[in-house]
Design a protein around this motif. Structure first.
Motif, PDB file in Angstrom:
ATOM      1  N   MET A  24       0.824  -1.209   0.000  1.00 34.82           N
ATOM      2  CA  MET A  24       0.000   0.000   0.000  1.00 34.82           C
ATOM      3  C   MET A  24       0.859   1.261   0.000  1.00 34.82           C
ATOM      4  O   MET A  24       0.331   2.362   0.007  1.00 34.82           O
ATOM      5  CB  MET A  24      -0.938   0.008   1.210  1.00 34.82           C
ATOM      6  CG  MET A  24      -2.036  -1.005   1.097  1.00 34.82           C
ATOM      7  SD  MET A  24      -3.060  -1.219   2.579  1.00 34.82           S
ATOM      8  CE  MET A  24      -3.306   0.420   3.169  1.00 34.82           C
ATOM      9  N   ASP A  25       2.171   1.093  -0.023  1.00 36.15           N
ATOM     10  CA  ASP A  25       3.096   2.234  -0.026  1.00 36.15           C
ATOM     11  C   ASP A  25       3.567   2.473  -1.455  1.00 36.15           C
ATOM     12  O   ASP A  25       4.427   1.749  -1.956  1.00 36.15           O
ATOM     13  CB  ASP A  25       4.284   1.942   0.891  1.00 36.15           C
ATOM     14  CG  ASP A  25       5.289   3.071   0.941  1.00 36.15           C
ATOM     15  OD1 ASP A  25       5.086   4.114   0.281  1.00 36.15           O
ATOM     16  OD2 ASP A  25       6.309   2.912   1.646  1.00 36.15           O
ATOM     17  N   LEU A 111      -8.597   3.756   3.214  1.00 33.78           N
ATOM     18  CA  LEU A 111      -8.702   3.918   4.660  1.00 33.78           C
ATOM     19  C   LEU A 111      -7.485   4.606   5.262  1.00 33.78           C
ATOM     20  O   LEU A 111      -7.596   5.263   6.278  1.00 33.78           O
ATOM     21  CB  LEU A 111      -8.882   2.549   5.335  1.00 33.78           C
ATOM     22  CG  LEU A 111     -10.175   1.817   5.027  1.00 33.78           C
ATOM     23  CD1 LEU A 111     -10.143   0.424   5.609  1.00 33.78           C
ATOM     24  CD2 LEU A 111     -11.360   2.599   5.553  1.00 33.78           C
ATOM     25  N   VAL A 112      -6.326   4.448   4.630  1.00 36.80           N
ATOM     26  CA  VAL A 112      -5.079   4.931   5.204  1.00 36.80           C
ATOM     27  C   VAL A 112      -4.653   6.277   4.627  1.00 36.80           C
ATOM     28  O   VAL A 112      -4.189   7.156   5.352  1.00 36.80           O
ATOM     29  CB  VAL A 112      -3.955   3.889   4.988  1.00 36.80           C
ATOM     30  CG1 VAL A 112      -2.648   4.345   5.579  1.00 36.80           C
ATOM     31  CG2 VAL A 112      -4.370   2.546   5.558  1.00 36.80           C
ATOM     32  N   ASN A 113      -4.792   6.425   3.336  1.00 42.46           N
ATOM     33  CA  ASN A 113      -4.327   7.618   2.633  1.00 42.46           C
ATOM     34  C   ASN A 113      -5.397   8.012   1.613  1.00 42.46           C
ATOM     35  O   ASN A 113      -5.203   7.845   0.411  1.00 42.46           O
ATOM     36  CB  ASN A 113      -2.988   7.304   1.964  1.00 42.46           C
ATOM     37  CG  ASN A 113      -2.185   8.535   1.681  1.00 42.46           C
ATOM     38  OD1 ASN A 113      -2.595   9.644   1.993  1.00 42.46           O
ATOM     39  ND2 ASN A 113      -1.032   8.335   1.076  1.00 42.46           N
ATOM     40  N   PRO A 114      -6.544   8.530   2.077  1.00 43.74           N
ATOM     41  CA  PRO A 114      -7.733   8.620   1.222  1.00 43.74           C
ATOM     42  C   PRO A 114      -7.630   9.525  -0.002  1.00 43.74           C
ATOM     43  O   PRO A 114      -8.166   9.168  -1.048  1.00 43.74           O
ATOM     44  CB  PRO A 114      -8.827   9.111   2.167  1.00 43.74           C
ATOM     45  CG  PRO A 114      -8.167   9.545   3.402  1.00 43.74           C
ATOM     46  CD  PRO A 114      -6.807   8.962   3.438  1.00 43.74           C
ATOM     47  N   ILE A 115      -6.964  10.670   0.072  1.00 43.92           N
ATOM     48  CA  ILE A 115      -6.980  11.591  -1.075  1.00 43.92           C
ATOM     49  C   ILE A 115      -6.243  11.000  -2.282  1.00 43.92           C
ATOM     50  O   ILE A 115      -6.826  10.891  -3.364  1.00 43.92           O
ATOM     51  CB  ILE A 115      -6.415  12.980  -0.681  1.00 43.92           C
ATOM     52  CG1 ILE A 115      -7.212  13.575   0.482  1.00 43.92           C
ATOM     53  CG2 ILE A 115      -6.386  13.905  -1.886  1.00 43.92           C
ATOM     54  CD1 ILE A 115      -8.669  13.837   0.197  1.00 43.92           C
ATOM     55  N   PRO A 116      -4.966  10.600  -2.143  1.00 41.60           N
ATOM     56  CA  PRO A 116      -4.305  10.004  -3.313  1.00 41.60           C
ATOM     57  C   PRO A 116      -4.965   8.695  -3.758  1.00 41.60           C
ATOM     58  O   PRO A 116      -5.065   8.424  -4.950  1.00 41.60           O
ATOM     59  CB  PRO A 116      -2.869   9.739  -2.839  1.00 41.60           C
ATOM     60  CG  PRO A 116      -2.689  10.548  -1.617  1.00 41.60           C
ATOM     61  CD  PRO A 116      -4.037  10.746  -1.024  1.00 41.60           C
ATOM     62  N   ALA A 117      -5.416   7.894  -2.795  1.00 43.72           N
ATOM     63  CA  ALA A 117      -6.056   6.627  -3.145  1.00 43.72           C
ATOM     64  C   ALA A 117      -7.367   6.876  -3.883  1.00 43.72           C
ATOM     65  O   ALA A 117      -7.684   6.166  -4.845  1.00 43.72           O
ATOM     66  CB  ALA A 117      -6.298   5.789  -1.892  1.00 43.72           C
ATOM     67  N   ALA A 118      -8.134   7.887  -3.460  1.00 44.49           N
ATOM     68  CA  ALA A 118      -9.395   8.196  -4.136  1.00 44.49           C
ATOM     69  C   ALA A 118      -9.144   8.650  -5.569  1.00 44.49           C
ATOM     70  O   ALA A 118      -9.919   8.319  -6.479  1.00 44.49           O
ATOM     71  CB  ALA A 118     -10.171   9.265  -3.368  1.00 44.49           C
ATOM     72  N   THR A 119      -8.067   9.381  -5.790  1.00 47.15           N
ATOM     73  CA  THR A 119      -7.710   9.791  -7.147  1.00 47.15           C
ATOM     74  C   THR A 119      -7.433   8.564  -7.998  1.00 47.15           C
ATOM     75  O   THR A 119      -7.926   8.437  -9.120  1.00 47.15           O
ATOM     76  CB  THR A 119      -6.471  10.720  -7.120  1.00 47.15           C
ATOM     77  OG1 THR A 119      -6.753  11.829  -6.278  1.00 47.15           O
ATOM     78  CG2 THR A 119      -6.100  11.182  -8.508  1.00 47.15           C
TER      79      THR A 119
END
Length: 139
Positions: A24-25, A111-119
């Motif tokens: 996830m990194d 859940l961990v890093n929502p803004i970049p993941a949502a993109t």
């Protein structure tokens, strides 16, 4: 109900494995893909562990007449390597290299890093929609 609970448990274990392994990194993933620069080989162990696990599971599965929670197995068939497969794999690899995420870790990263993941997840969903719209049925 039993299948839903099993899916929830399996998904939770999968997500925890992604988090613990570093999948996830995005920086770690891009470091793994940077074989001509600052290569980070740690994800080789993740892939090796997954491959060994699947070899064991496939051997075990062959001896079963049916799954534990379903009446029968639903295993995908095989197809020849064709242009669609090569194009899809290429697009997947380009996206993985740019974002440092693929679908599983991308969704877990919400859940961990929502803004970049949502993109990433939004772009993935748009790509899936474009494929659905432009897909030609198999002949």
């Amino acid at each position: 109900m039993k299948q839903g609970l099993t899916a929830l448990i399996a998904g939770t274990i999968f997500g925890l494995g992604l988090a613990v392994s570093g999948m996830m990194d995005p920086a770690r993933v891009r470091g793994f893909l940077d074989v001509f620069g600052q290569w980070d080989p740690t994800l080789v162990f993740v892939m090796g562990g997954a491959s060994v696990t699947m070899m064991i599971v496939w051997r075990f599965q062959r001896g079963l007449s049916s799954p534990l929670i379903a009446p029968s197995f639903h295993l995908p068939g095989t197809k020849d390597i064709d242009g669609r497969l090569i194009t899809g794999a290429t697009l997947f690899g380009i996206g993985w290299g740019i974002a440092g995420l693929c679908p599983g870790p991308g969704i877990a990263s919400l859940l961990v890093n929502p803004i970049p993941a949502a993109t990433f997840v939004g772009a993935m969903l748009i790509g899936m929609a474009i494929f659905r719209i432009t897909e030609k049925p198999d002949a």
